[in-house]
Design a protein around this motif. Sequence first.
Motif, short mmCIF file in Angstrom:
data_model
loop_
_atom_site.label_atom_id
_atom_site.label_comp_id
_atom_site.label_asym_id
_atom_site.label_seq_id
_atom_site.Cartn_x
_atom_site.Cartn_y
_atom_site.Cartn_z
N LYS A 336 -34.37 -27.55 88.72
CA LYS A 336 -32.91 -27.48 88.79
C LYS A 336 -32.37 -28.26 89.98
O LYS A 336 -31.32 -28.92 89.90
CB LYS A 336 -32.46 -26.02 88.88
CG LYS A 336 -32.70 -25.21 87.62
CD LYS A 336 -31.83 -25.66 86.47
CE LYS A 336 -31.97 -24.76 85.26
NZ LYS A 336 -31.18 -25.26 84.10
N GLN A 339 -32.66 -31.96 89.15
CA GLN A 339 -31.65 -32.34 88.17
C GLN A 339 -30.26 -32.37 88.78
O GLN A 339 -29.43 -33.20 88.40
CB GLN A 339 -31.69 -31.37 86.98
CG GLN A 339 -32.94 -31.51 86.12
CD GLN A 339 -33.01 -30.48 85.02
OE1 GLN A 339 -32.25 -29.51 84.99
NE2 GLN A 339 -33.95 -30.65 84.10
N GLY A 384 -39.26 -31.15 81.52
CA GLY A 384 -39.02 -29.83 80.93
C GLY A 384 -38.63 -29.95 79.46
O GLY A 384 -38.49 -31.05 78.91
N LYS A 385 -38.43 -28.82 78.83
CA LYS A 385 -38.03 -28.79 77.42
C LYS A 385 -36.53 -28.55 77.26
O LYS A 385 -36.05 -28.30 76.16
CB LYS A 385 -38.81 -27.70 76.67
CG LYS A 385 -40.31 -27.93 76.64
CD LYS A 385 -40.67 -29.25 75.99
CE LYS A 385 -42.17 -29.46 75.92
NZ LYS A 385 -42.51 -30.79 75.36
N ASP A 386 -35.79 -28.62 78.36
CA ASP A 386 -34.35 -28.37 78.33
C ASP A 386 -33.58 -29.64 78.00
O ASP A 386 -34.11 -30.75 78.05
CB ASP A 386 -33.89 -27.82 79.68
CG ASP A 386 -34.27 -28.75 80.82
OD1 ASP A 386 -33.38 -29.41 81.38
OD2 ASP A 386 -35.48 -28.83 81.15
N ASP A 387 -32.32 -29.48 77.66
CA ASP A 387 -31.48 -30.61 77.26
C ASP A 387 -31.28 -31.61 78.41
O ASP A 387 -31.22 -32.83 78.18
CB ASP A 387 -30.11 -30.11 76.78
CG ASP A 387 -30.21 -29.35 75.46
OD1 ASP A 387 -31.23 -29.51 74.75
OD2 ASP A 387 -29.27 -28.59 75.14
N THR A 388 -31.16 -31.11 79.63
CA THR A 388 -30.94 -32.01 80.76
C THR A 388 -32.15 -32.91 80.98
O THR A 388 -32.02 -34.10 81.27
CB THR A 388 -30.64 -31.21 82.04
OG1 THR A 388 -29.49 -30.39 81.83
CG2 THR A 388 -30.39 -32.13 83.22
N SER A 389 -33.33 -32.34 80.84
CA SER A 389 -34.56 -33.13 80.97
C SER A 389 -34.58 -34.26 79.95
O SER A 389 -34.90 -35.41 80.29
CB SER A 389 -35.77 -32.21 80.78
OG SER A 389 -36.96 -32.96 80.74
N HIS A 441 -41.76 -35.48 75.97
CA HIS A 441 -40.83 -35.64 74.85
C HIS A 441 -41.46 -36.53 73.78
O HIS A 441 -40.82 -37.45 73.25
CB HIS A 441 -39.51 -36.23 75.37
CG HIS A 441 -38.87 -35.41 76.44
ND1 HIS A 441 -38.34 -34.16 76.21
CD2 HIS A 441 -38.71 -35.63 77.78
CE1 HIS A 441 -37.86 -33.66 77.33
NE2 HIS A 441 -38.07 -34.53 78.30
#
Length: 706
Positions: A336, A339, A384-389, A441
């Motif tokens: 975090k 990011q 990471g698997k999050d949208d920001t990543s 990804h």
Amino acid sequence: MSFSGVKLPEFDTLVTRHTAAAMQIEELASLLYGELNGAGLDTAPAERIRRLATQVGQEAEDLRKRQSIVREMERVKVPLGPAAATGALIAMPDSLQQAQGQLDGTSAARAAKAAAAGDKNALKQLQAYVSKTRDATFVKAFLSQLGAKGVTELPAAIAGQLKAAASAGGTGQASKEAREAMRLLATALAKGTNPSDPAYMGDAFLTDLVKHGRSEFKLNGISYFGYQAQAMIWQASEGNPPFSEKFMQVVGRDAIVFEKEKFEDRWKASKDAIGSALGSQQVPMADLATTLGVTQWMIPRTPTIGPAKQPIDESRKHPGSAVIDDLFHAAASDAKASQALLNHTPAGWKQSVLSYMLTDRLAAFQFHGNTDPFAQAMRKAMTGKDDTSLKLTGEALNTLKEHAKRVFGPDDNNRLSITYRKLFDQLTFLRYPVGSALAAHIDQLYGTFETKTHGFSGIDKPDMDRLLVLVSGDKDAATQLQAAEAGRVGDRVNDAFKVDGGKHVKDQLIPEARVFGHLVEARRQALLANAWSDEQARKDLKETLNSAFSELTGPTGRLGTKVAGEIGGKIGEKGAELSLDTLASFIAKQVIEVGVTSGDALKTSENQTEMVGWLMKRAIISAKIAAGDWSKNAMEAVKGKGFATRDQPPQIRPLEEILAEPTTFDDFIEWAQRFTNTESTANDLQTTMGNTATTTVPGNLNVSRY
């Protein structure tokens, strides 16, 4: 935190009388017990009085500890309470631990101030408080006493003392004390600027850090900006606790903007005709330890990711670290936080911080060569698997694709070559983090080659092949990419068996074979462009794939994580139900691990294409075993085999028994392979992969293959 007001000297009287009362009650209990016991009566009343004596004794001990802390507070003049007409009134935290933390925090701050004023013994005193930084009360008292200005000036004072010690010819003890003091500051500041930590100092403290970060100070006639001093604290961070997302949003972002404001004009000058002719470099804002030449004594140096793996010209490196390097070091331990820096477009800017770092500021990372912090922060933010990543990965790829177009091109023989070596060297340290992000990804990478809507927006197939060549020059990046695609292969095989027993497994794997062709050929082209011989490249490609298979089955690999936990025990349980996907993945993990350990894939495969075929066959066999739908001929062939029961007709023994016997396991896999249609499927897949490598990738790169 709640407080109790204590008044001196009345508090001392209370402590004395409470202690005396405890002793008197204990004496009374003993006398009563003796009388009752002697008379043959129930001694329970005496026991109750004794318990009361114990309780009063504990209270007396608590009061004595508080008295000690109060006296120390009074001695060091801790400003925690108003004066009273009848004596000094001190606000005393109800918790002894909090009271001690308050006292220690104040004492540590005073030692820090003394150190800042030039007291050489004060740094040694600070070492005693390093272990206290986990205490929120300590941190709040410490930072409250120092203030944002004191936090900014203290690192400068420590660096100044080290410089003086170095000039005098001795930094040994001073260096150790300086590092411990910086560690204390880093931990305290990380806690005190994290809104979720009890030690949080509030938004105003963050605002003050920005104010003093932008201010100009002087140390022994040398001017410096506050951020140059604060950066030394960021560099000292060990990431536990990490600096928060909030800190990066307020202080970190402003430090990036501040450097650009102060250095943009000189950077432009370094790139104009005169600057370029003179070989000018893009000089970043150095931290104060670097400016004073004491970095080696304050912060142990760490190797960089990129240049350490690919030797490049180190002759123009300047030892030390930039403010921005230190900032990313502090951010890199938390996704975090990383990011918060990269996924942000400052007011008035036309590009995000990530894009800025990869373009306008890219050359500045080479001045000190301290590229590891930014690379680690990128990797943390993008894997990471999050949208920001995913968003940041796509943005990085779209920025780097323009660099890749300039870096690679055909030579006179129409073979891929590095056409812009300087830019290639600047990009070298980015290969591993970007490769890791692509591996994280892998579904979007696959989508870029095989679908119209599920890939990376703005990236076409030639773009992706050039990017793969760029990142695959790093062996670890290439290994991660191939391991990620190997994981996709396993998933597709299992999906095929869940749908129709594997009848159309080849259709599922043909596009995966094409993607593997892109990945493996990218590694090959990267090696050849860096002047590797064809023989060296062939050997490396097999070794890289073998490492990828090993990573696939490791604790953090796709197969390793899928079957982690209690699956081993469940296989041996009667009536335990496991999904086909879970069971097939477990078997594949065992089969591939055995193959990697024994070197089976390396020994039996002629080239990298056959190694991928080896992987795909084992994935299909594993799924077939999990499905258990064997033909009549297959079951006839198990008679007398060690992996079969003696029943009539024979049955396959429990899997956990077969796994426990290596020879039986080998026989079992050999039998399964004979009765699973893998050879023709694998041959077709290898042909597909080979065609991609020999025709599609060179075509996308606009070169000839050799």
